[in-house]
Design a protein around this motif. Structure first.
Motif, PDB file in Angstrom:
ATOM      1  N   ALA A 150       0.831  -1.203   0.000  1.00  0.00           N
ATOM      2  CA  ALA A 150       0.000   0.000   0.000  1.00  0.00           C
ATOM      3  C   ALA A 150       0.867   1.256   0.000  1.00  0.00           C
ATOM      4  O   ALA A 150       0.581   2.225  -0.721  1.00  0.00           O
ATOM      5  CB  ALA A 150      -0.922  -0.004   1.219  1.00  0.00           C
ATOM      6  N   ILE A 151       1.938   1.255   0.787  1.00  0.00           N
ATOM      7  CA  ILE A 151       2.819   2.426   0.864  1.00  0.00           C
ATOM      8  C   ILE A 151       3.488   2.696  -0.476  1.00  0.00           C
ATOM      9  O   ILE A 151       3.487   3.834  -0.977  1.00  0.00           O
ATOM     10  CB  ILE A 151       3.881   2.219   1.965  1.00  0.00           C
ATOM     11  N   PHE A 152       4.066   1.658  -1.096  1.00  0.00           N
ATOM     12  CA  PHE A 152       4.795   1.873  -2.342  1.00  0.00           C
ATOM     13  C   PHE A 152       3.852   2.150  -3.512  1.00  0.00           C
ATOM     14  O   PHE A 152       4.194   2.911  -4.428  1.00  0.00           O
ATOM     15  CB  PHE A 152       5.693   0.669  -2.637  1.00  0.00           C
ATOM     16  N   ASP A 174      15.469   0.448   4.783  1.00  0.00           N
ATOM     17  CA  ASP A 174      15.192   0.937   6.137  1.00  0.00           C
ATOM     18  C   ASP A 174      13.696   0.934   6.406  1.00  0.00           C
ATOM     19  O   ASP A 174      13.237   0.514   7.476  1.00  0.00           O
ATOM     20  CB  ASP A 174      15.749   2.356   6.323  1.00  0.00           C
ATOM     21  N   LEU A 175      12.933   1.422   5.431  1.00  0.00           N
ATOM     22  CA  LEU A 175      11.478   1.479   5.586  1.00  0.00           C
ATOM     23  C   LEU A 175      10.873   0.077   5.659  1.00  0.00           C
ATOM     24  O   LEU A 175       9.992  -0.193   6.492  1.00  0.00           O
ATOM     25  CB  LEU A 175      10.863   2.259   4.420  1.00  0.00           C
ATOM     26  N   ILE A 176      11.353  -0.835   4.806  1.00  0.00           N
ATOM     27  CA  ILE A 176      10.821  -2.199   4.800  1.00  0.00           C
ATOM     28  C   ILE A 176      11.062  -2.880   6.141  1.00  0.00           C
ATOM     29  O   ILE A 176      10.151  -3.456   6.749  1.00  0.00           O
ATOM     30  CB  ILE A 176      11.456  -3.011   3.659  1.00  0.00           C
ATOM     31  N   VAL A 177      12.295  -2.802   6.637  1.00  0.00           N
ATOM     32  CA  VAL A 177      12.647  -3.455   7.904  1.00  0.00           C
ATOM     33  C   VAL A 177      11.911  -2.806   9.061  1.00  0.00           C
ATOM     34  O   VAL A 177      11.410  -3.483   9.969  1.00  0.00           O
ATOM     35  CB  VAL A 177      14.173  -3.416   8.119  1.00  0.00           C
ATOM     36  N   LEU A 178      11.842  -1.468   9.043  1.00  0.00           N
ATOM     37  CA  LEU A 178      11.166  -0.762  10.126  1.00  0.00           C
ATOM     38  C   LEU A 178       9.696  -1.148  10.209  1.00  0.00           C
ATOM     39  O   LEU A 178       9.170  -1.410  11.298  1.00  0.00           O
ATOM     40  CB  LEU A 178      11.292   0.752   9.917  1.00  0.00           C
ATOM     41  N   MET A 179       9.014  -1.203   9.064  1.00  0.00           N
ATOM     42  CA  MET A 179       7.599  -1.553   9.074  1.00  0.00           C
ATOM     43  C   MET A 179       7.381  -2.988   9.546  1.00  0.00           C
ATOM     44  O   MET A 179       6.469  -3.261  10.334  1.00  0.00           O
ATOM     45  CB  MET A 179       7.012  -1.384   7.660  1.00  0.00           C
ATOM     46  N   ALA A 222       2.878   5.867  16.695  1.00  0.00           N
ATOM     47  CA  ALA A 222       2.882   5.682  15.247  1.00  0.00           C
ATOM     48  C   ALA A 222       3.668   6.785  14.540  1.00  0.00           C
ATOM     49  O   ALA A 222       4.460   6.515  13.636  1.00  0.00           O
ATOM     50  CB  ALA A 222       1.451   5.639  14.725  1.00  0.00           C
ATOM     51  N   PHE A 223       3.473   8.021  14.955  1.00  0.00           N
ATOM     52  CA  PHE A 223       4.160   9.126  14.290  1.00  0.00           C
ATOM     53  C   PHE A 223       5.610   9.252  14.749  1.00  0.00           C
ATOM     54  O   PHE A 223       6.434   9.843  14.058  1.00  0.00           O
ATOM     55  CB  PHE A 223       3.412  10.444  14.539  1.00  0.00           C
ATOM     56  N   GLY A 231       4.214   9.759   4.088  1.00  0.00           N
ATOM     57  CA  GLY A 231       3.332  10.255   5.140  1.00  0.00           C
ATOM     58  C   GLY A 231       2.157   9.336   5.411  1.00  0.00           C
ATOM     59  O   GLY A 231       1.278   9.652   6.211  1.00  0.00           O
ATOM     60  N   MET A 232       2.128   8.181   4.764  1.00  0.00           N
ATOM     61  CA  MET A 232       1.001   7.268   4.880  1.00  0.00           C
ATOM     62  C   MET A 232       1.190   6.246   5.999  1.00  0.00           C
ATOM     63  O   MET A 232       0.232   5.839   6.655  1.00  0.00           O
ATOM     64  CB  MET A 232       0.813   6.545   3.541  1.00  0.00           C
ATOM     65  N   ALA A 233       2.424   5.828   6.234  1.00  0.00           N
ATOM     66  CA  ALA A 233       2.703   4.763   7.195  1.00  0.00           C
ATOM     67  C   ALA A 233       2.210   5.069   8.609  1.00  0.00           C
ATOM     68  O   ALA A 233       1.627   4.187   9.250  1.00  0.00           O
ATOM     69  CB  ALA A 233       4.201   4.439   7.206  1.00  0.00           C
ATOM     70  N   PRO A 234       2.439   6.277   9.158  1.00  0.00           N
ATOM     71  CA  PRO A 234       1.957   6.529  10.519  1.00  0.00           C
ATOM     72  C   PRO A 234       0.460   6.310  10.687  1.00  0.00           C
ATOM     73  O   PRO A 234       0.022   5.784  11.716  1.00  0.00           O
ATOM     74  CB  PRO A 234       2.338   7.994  10.760  1.00  0.00           C
ATOM     75  N   PHE A 235      -0.329   6.699   9.694  1.00  0.00           N
ATOM     76  CA  PHE A 235      -1.774   6.510   9.785  1.00  0.00           C
ATOM     77  C   PHE A 235      -2.126   5.020   9.748  1.00  0.00           C
ATOM     78  O   PHE A 235      -3.004   4.561  10.486  1.00  0.00           O
ATOM     79  CB  PHE A 235      -2.473   7.243   8.640  1.00  0.00           C
ATOM     80  N   LEU A 236      -1.439   4.256   8.902  1.00  0.00           N
ATOM     81  CA  LEU A 236      -1.701   2.823   8.836  1.00  0.00           C
ATOM     82  C   LEU A 236      -1.318   2.127  10.138  1.00  0.00           C
ATOM     83  O   LEU A 236      -2.029   1.248  10.620  1.00  0.00           O
ATOM     84  CB  LEU A 236      -0.927   2.203   7.665  1.00  0.00           C
ATOM     85  N   VAL A 237      -0.183   2.544  10.722  1.00  0.00           N
ATOM     86  CA  VAL A 237       0.261   1.952  11.984  1.00  0.00           C
ATOM     87  C   VAL A 237      -0.735   2.277  13.094  1.00  0.00           C
ATOM     88  O   VAL A 237      -1.135   1.405  13.873  1.00  0.00           O
ATOM     89  CB  VAL A 237       1.672   2.451  12.356  1.00  0.00           C
ATOM     90  N   ALA A 238      -1.145   3.551  13.170  1.00  0.00           N
ATOM     91  CA  ALA A 238      -2.087   3.968  14.217  1.00  0.00           C
ATOM     92  C   ALA A 238      -3.418   3.249  14.070  1.00  0.00           C
ATOM     93  O   ALA A 238      -3.994   2.778  15.065  1.00  0.00           O
ATOM     94  CB  ALA A 238      -2.286   5.484  14.165  1.00  0.00           C
ATOM     95  N   LEU A 239      -3.935   3.161  12.849  1.00  0.00           N
ATOM     96  CA  LEU A 239      -5.210   2.470  12.633  1.00  0.00           C
ATOM     97  C   LEU A 239      -5.113   0.992  13.010  1.00  0.00           C
ATOM     98  O   LEU A 239      -6.051   0.429  13.579  1.00  0.00           O
ATOM     99  CB  LEU A 239      -5.630   2.610  11.168  1.00  0.00           C
TER     100      LEU A 239
END
Length: 257
Positions: A150-152, A174-179, A222-223, A231-239
């Motif tokens: 979804a992010i990419f 970094d983003l892949i591992v972090l998520m 999340a943020f 800017g999409m990942a924090p919202f997905l994590v929080a939800l």
């Protein structure tokens, strides 16, 4: 598990007595020393798993990279740092160690708290050790199959017509591992909520009453831990965190806890 004199069962075979009744006061220095030891065991477990995975990390990187990113020349990784590939291998090995380290962490906290737990509480805590590993794996799979695509996809949708896209190995991985690591941790929420309620530390009604405070905490986490250029990942994590929390409360209400 052995049967005690009163007919009940001791979850850890009577190693430390019957719980708080047999608990002895320990000096603060001894508590701190034991806590540091338990954390050291967790770190050693993470390091051992990371060391085992590291030789195969390049294959894992290729698999994750080309299965998460779109196909074609656009997905070819660009290395802008001489140590970029080595660091990426270290990160994927550490991710594996982190996922395996979650149940080790839960078990070490159990050992730390065991002298003050009743037999029933010990059973709940021990049952949470394999559950932690299962939830961590589900979190990684959730990020792999849903969140990262979804992010990419979102990133490519709004930037493909405006710029030439190139994916740097370091930043993208970094983003892949972090998520993946973050969702492995996020999926522990149902476990800790149920464990806290079963051990009598809180109630479902209290958690439901204070849900807005928890939602605010989830948004903050999340943020704080979801740096993402889209800017999409924090919202997905929080939800996801809010959804897991509310789903756990719903299940507990359904089973009458």
């Amino acid at each position: 598990m052995v049967e005690t004199a009163d007919g009940s069962y001791d979850a850890d075979e009577g190693v430390v007595g019957d719980g708080p009744e047999s608990d002895e006061e320990m000096p603060l220095a001894d508590h701190i020393e034991e806590m540091v030891y338990r954390l050291g065991v967790v770190l050693v477990a993470v390091a051992v798993v990371a060391g085992v995975v590291f030789p195969f990390a390049a294959y894992i990187i290729d698999f994750l990279w080309y299965s998460v990113l779109p196909g074609g020349d656009i997905a070819r990784p660009r290395v802008y740092h001489p140590l970029g590939l080595i660091l990426a291998r270290l990160k994927v090995a550490t991710l594996a160690g982190f996922v395996i380290g979650l149940p080790v962490f839960v078990y070490q906290t159990y050992l730390f708290m065991r002298p003050g737990l009743y037999p029933q509480e010990r059973r709940y805590y021990l049952a949470s050790v394999p559950a932690s590993l299962v939830l961590g794996i589900f979190g990684v799979l959730f990020a792999y199959f849903l969140i990262l695509p979804a992010i990419f996809t979102y990133f490519l949708t709004y930037s493909q017509d405006a710029a030439v896209i190139a994916f740097g190995l370091t930043e993208t991985f970094d983003l892949i591992v972090l998520m993946m690591g973050l969702f492995a941790a996020v999926f522990q929420i149902p476990l800790f909520v149920m464990l806290a309620i079963m051990m009598g530390l809180t109630t479902r009604a209290w958690l439901a009453e204070k849900r807005l405070y928890f939602w605010g905490g989830f948004l903050g986490v999340a943020f704080l831990f979801s740096p993402d250029p889209t800017g999409m990942a924090p919202f997905l994590v929080a939800l996801t965190m809010i959804g897991l929390f509310e789903a756990t409360l719903l299940v507990l209400k359904w089973v009458g806890r």
